[in-house]
Structure formats: structure tokens, C-alpha cells
Design an enzyme around this catalytic site. Structure first.
Site, short mmCIF file in Angstrom:
data_model
loop_
_atom_site.label_atom_id
_atom_site.label_comp_id
_atom_site.label_asym_id
_atom_site.label_seq_id
_atom_site.Cartn_x
_atom_site.Cartn_y
_atom_site.Cartn_z
N ASP A 162 -85.21 20.89 -44.37
CA ASP A 162 -84.57 21.15 -45.79
C ASP A 162 -85.81 21.83 -46.79
O ASP A 162 -87.21 21.57 -46.72
CB ASP A 162 -84.34 19.86 -46.23
CG ASP A 162 -83.48 19.97 -47.56
OD1 ASP A 162 -82.99 21.13 -47.80
OD2 ASP A 162 -83.34 18.69 -48.29
N ARG A 174 -85.64 26.18 -52.32
CA ARG A 174 -86.65 25.65 -53.09
C ARG A 174 -88.02 26.65 -53.07
O ARG A 174 -88.63 27.03 -53.98
CB ARG A 174 -87.05 24.32 -53.03
CG ARG A 174 -86.08 23.53 -54.06
CD ARG A 174 -86.09 22.13 -53.83
NE ARG A 174 -85.56 21.80 -52.69
CZ ARG A 174 -85.93 20.44 -51.94
NH1 ARG A 174 -86.68 19.74 -52.52
NH2 ARG A 174 -85.33 20.29 -50.84
N TRP A 175 -88.56 26.67 -51.91
CA TRP A 175 -89.74 27.52 -51.39
C TRP A 175 -89.43 28.85 -51.97
O TRP A 175 -90.23 29.55 -52.79
CB TRP A 175 -89.93 27.59 -49.86
CG TRP A 175 -91.01 28.44 -49.71
CD1 TRP A 175 -92.24 27.64 -49.42
CD2 TRP A 175 -91.05 29.85 -49.32
NE1 TRP A 175 -93.13 28.77 -49.09
CE2 TRP A 175 -92.48 29.94 -49.08
CE3 TRP A 175 -90.16 30.71 -49.17
CZ2 TRP A 175 -93.14 31.12 -48.55
CZ3 TRP A 175 -90.77 32.21 -49.05
CH2 TRP A 175 -91.95 32.22 -48.58
N HIS A 194 -84.83 31.21 -45.94
CA HIS A 194 -84.55 30.90 -44.62
C HIS A 194 -85.31 31.73 -43.71
O HIS A 194 -85.47 31.15 -42.57
CB HIS A 194 -83.02 31.24 -44.76
CG HIS A 194 -82.16 30.16 -45.52
ND1 HIS A 194 -82.37 28.71 -45.41
CD2 HIS A 194 -81.20 30.63 -46.60
CE1 HIS A 194 -81.58 28.31 -46.41
NE2 HIS A 194 -80.74 29.33 -46.78
N SER A 209 -75.11 23.42 -41.59
CA SER A 209 -74.10 22.31 -41.53
C SER A 209 -72.61 22.76 -41.79
O SER A 209 -72.37 23.72 -42.54
CB SER A 209 -74.40 21.18 -42.38
OG SER A 209 -74.17 21.67 -43.97
N TRP A 222 -70.97 26.15 -45.50
CA TRP A 222 -69.85 27.31 -45.92
C TRP A 222 -69.51 27.42 -47.37
O TRP A 222 -69.58 28.28 -47.77
CB TRP A 222 -68.52 26.82 -45.06
CG TRP A 222 -68.71 27.01 -43.79
CD1 TRP A 222 -68.65 26.10 -42.85
CD2 TRP A 222 -68.78 28.28 -42.76
NE1 TRP A 222 -68.68 26.46 -41.52
CE2 TRP A 222 -68.86 27.82 -41.51
CE3 TRP A 222 -69.00 29.53 -43.10
CZ2 TRP A 222 -68.80 28.92 -40.71
CZ3 TRP A 222 -69.05 30.38 -42.07
CH2 TRP A 222 -69.09 30.08 -40.73
N LEU A 231 -88.78 22.66 -21.86
CA LEU A 231 -88.46 22.21 -23.38
C LEU A 231 -86.89 22.36 -23.65
O LEU A 231 -86.53 23.65 -23.51
CB LEU A 231 -89.29 22.86 -24.62
CG LEU A 231 -89.13 21.92 -25.90
CD1 LEU A 231 -90.67 22.14 -26.54
CD2 LEU A 231 -87.80 22.47 -26.81
C1 FPP Z 1 -82.07 23.89 -45.73
O1 FPP Z 1 -82.52 24.25 -46.88
C2 FPP Z 1 -82.00 24.86 -44.73
C3 FPP Z 1 -80.75 25.51 -44.12
C4 FPP Z 1 -79.58 25.13 -44.89
C5 FPP Z 1 -80.94 26.63 -43.20
C6 FPP Z 1 -82.09 26.22 -42.27
C7 FPP Z 1 -82.35 27.62 -41.34
C8 FPP Z 1 -83.46 27.83 -40.98
C9 FPP Z 1 -84.65 27.29 -40.93
C10 FPP Z 1 -83.55 29.28 -40.23
C11 FPP Z 1 -83.18 29.17 -38.83
C12 FPP Z 1 -81.88 29.79 -38.55
C13 FPP Z 1 -81.12 29.96 -37.38
C14 FPP Z 1 -79.93 30.30 -37.54
C15 FPP Z 1 -81.81 29.39 -36.12
P1 FPP Z 1 -81.98 24.44 -48.34
O2 FPP Z 1 -81.45 25.84 -48.60
O3 FPP Z 1 -80.99 23.28 -48.42
O4 FPP Z 1 -83.11 24.21 -49.27
P2 FPP Z 1 -83.24 23.73 -50.69
O5 FPP Z 1 -82.79 22.12 -50.72
O6 FPP Z 1 -84.64 23.89 -51.31
O7 FPP Z 1 -82.15 24.45 -51.45
#
Ligand code: FPP
Length: 241
Positions: free
Chosen positions: A15, A19-20, A32, A60, A64, A126
Site C-alpha cells: 500500500d 500517495r508516493w 505503481h 483487489s 475496479w 521460491l
Molecule cells: C496500493 O497502493 C497498491 C496497488 C493497488 C497496486 C500494487 C501494484 C504494484 C506494486 C505493481 C505490481 C503490479 C503487478 C501487476 C504485478 P494505493 O494505490 O492504494 O496507494 P495509496 O493508498 O497511497 O493511494
């Protein structure tokens, strides 16, 4: 006591990508992409530390509902991962599994998932589970539906075996980055006895040192699985006490 133990199975809610990016005035998808870099490094470090299974929450069932641009960005990242990352993972002894509802994915992506799993099926260093279009409730419901369709009794054991993650033992350690302290529909069934670790770091900043901190925290815990300390202490420890 499991002091000093390395977890067999680590699962991560990655997560904080959005925000990053937002803090840097960048589009969320850039977060992402950076998250993908962090994931690559994390997977490598897990291998170096002797972790046998890594499970990550990449998309998740609820994702969507995010803005269309972000959803398509995540789909593109998945396609990119299939094309660029999987050949590398194949040479590194990593076996990839995609866990989740594939019905909503395009034919091309679905075929890519099957191919990636087939290409890495011979690997055993792994196991890497990528939860994509996954939800813990979805998994429990689909497992129950499959048993019901076959007329099989629903017991803890039969349900456990019908889950999408039945090929691995339950996670020993579940890490969530980004400062929130909840599971958000991740591994609901399997988390029954998992140790939980929450980090305030945003996922793109969760580096090797941060993972080592989580592992050190885990190693200092006592896992009792409903028993007492005395029951789980090895006989030698009890004699010495
Ligand atoms: C949650 O951060 C992160 C996700 C919904 C996506 C995670 C995906 C990756 C790390 C890339 C790898 C992807 C694949 C397809 C292998 P958020 O967007 O909810 O962050 P926030 O809480 O700061 O808004």
C-alpha cells in the site's frame, strides 16, 4: 519457540503507491511503476533470506472502482510484468502463480497468465503468488461453490483444499505498508494465525532494510497457535527453566 526463525511464507499488502506519486505531483500510475521496482527488489531479497513463498496483493476485487486511467495503467503493468519480468524470474528459480478471478480479464492477459505459470512450473527455489483481481471473500465463496457443485461436504479441510492458494501453507507473516492497520480483504481465511506487521513506509520506499526490520520483528515473536507458552517450549527449554 520460533525465535530467530525466518518465515516460510511472507504475504504483503503493497500500500502507498498512490500517495508516493501524489506527493511528487506525479500521476498515481507512476507510483505503481515505482512499486513494481520495489517488488522486484523485495522478491530478490526474500530469495536471499531463504523465504520460500512470497504472496503479494497487486489488484483487489475492489480496485475496479478506481479511476479508469489507473485501472488501465495497472492492467498495462501486468502485461509488462508478463513480458519483461517473467522471463527473468524463470532464470532465477521462481515459480509464479496468479491468484484471483480471471473471468474479467482479457483473453490475451488470461493466456499470458497461463503461459507464465507453465514457463515457470519447473522452478522450486521460491513460489511467487501474485493476487490479481483477488479478494479473500471471493476466494472463500468460490471454494464453497466448487464444493457444493461437486456435492462435497463443506468442512475446514475441504474448504482449505478448494481455496485458490491451496498450493501453499498459510502465510507466517503478513506485512502491510502505507500506515493503514487492516487486512482489506486479503487472505482472510489464511490469516487466522499469521503474524501481522504494519509499516508506515509507503510501498515504493519499502527497501531491503525495511524488510529485514520486519523479519527481525517476526523472529522475536512467540507463535502459540492457541496453546500456552509452556506447551510450545521445547522440552530442553523447559528442563533448563
Ligand atoms: C496500493 O497502493 C497498491 C496497488 C493497488 C497496486 C500494487 C501494484 C504494484 C506494486 C505493481 C505490481 C503490479 C503487478 C501487476 C504485478 P494505493 O494505490 O492504494 O496507494 P495509496 O493508498 O497511497 O493511494
Amino acid at each position: 519457540m520460533t525465535q530467530g526463525a525466518i518465515p516460510n511464507h511472507v504475504a504483503i499488502v503493497m500500500d502507498g503507491n498512490g500517495r508516493w506519486a501524489t506527493r511528487r505531483y506525479m500521476p498515481r500510475v507512476a507510483g505503481h511503476k515505482k512499486g513494481m521496482d520495489a517488488l522486484r527488489a523485495c522478491l530478490r531479497h526474500c530469495g536471499e533470506r531463504g523465504i520460500k513463498v512470497l504472496t503479494v496483493f497487486a489488484f483487489s476485487s475492489e480496485n475496479w472502482n478506481r479511476p479508469a486511467e489507473e485501472v488501465s495503467g495497472l492492467m498495462e503493468l501486468l502485461a509488462l510484468a508478463l513480458a519483461r519480468e517473467v522471463p527473468q524470474l524463470k532464470t532465477e528459480g521462481v515459480r509464479v502463480h496468479f491468484v484471483g478471478d480471471r473471468d474479467a480479464l482479457s483473453d490475451k492477459v488470461r493466456a499470458g497468465l497461463v503461459q507464465a505459470e507453465a514457463d515457470t512450473a519447473g522452478n522450486s527455489r521460491l513460489v511467487f503468488n501474485v493476487c490479481f483481481n483477488y479478494g479473500g471473500r471471493w476466494d472463500i465463496a468460490q471454494a464453497a461453490a466448487r464444493l457444493a457443485a461437486k456435492g462435497e461436504a463443506i468442512t475446514e479441510r475441504s474448504l482449505d483444499a478448494a481455496l485458490a492458494l491451496a498450493h501453499v501453507a498459510a502465510p507466517d507473516l503478513i506485512i502491510r505498508t502505507g500506515g493503514e492497520r487492516r487486512l482489506s480483504n486479503f487472505l482472510l481465511w489464511q490469516a487466522a494465525y499469521s503474524e501481522l506487521y504494519f509499516s508506515d513506509k509507503l510501498w515504493p520506499e519499502f527497501d531491503d532494510a525495511a524488510l529485514d526490520e520486519a523479519l527481525a520483528d517476526y523472529a522475536a515473536r512467540e507463535r502459540r497457535f492457541g496453546l500456552t507458552s509452556e506447551q510450545i517450549a521445547p522440552a530442553a527449554d523447559r528442563k533448563a527453566a
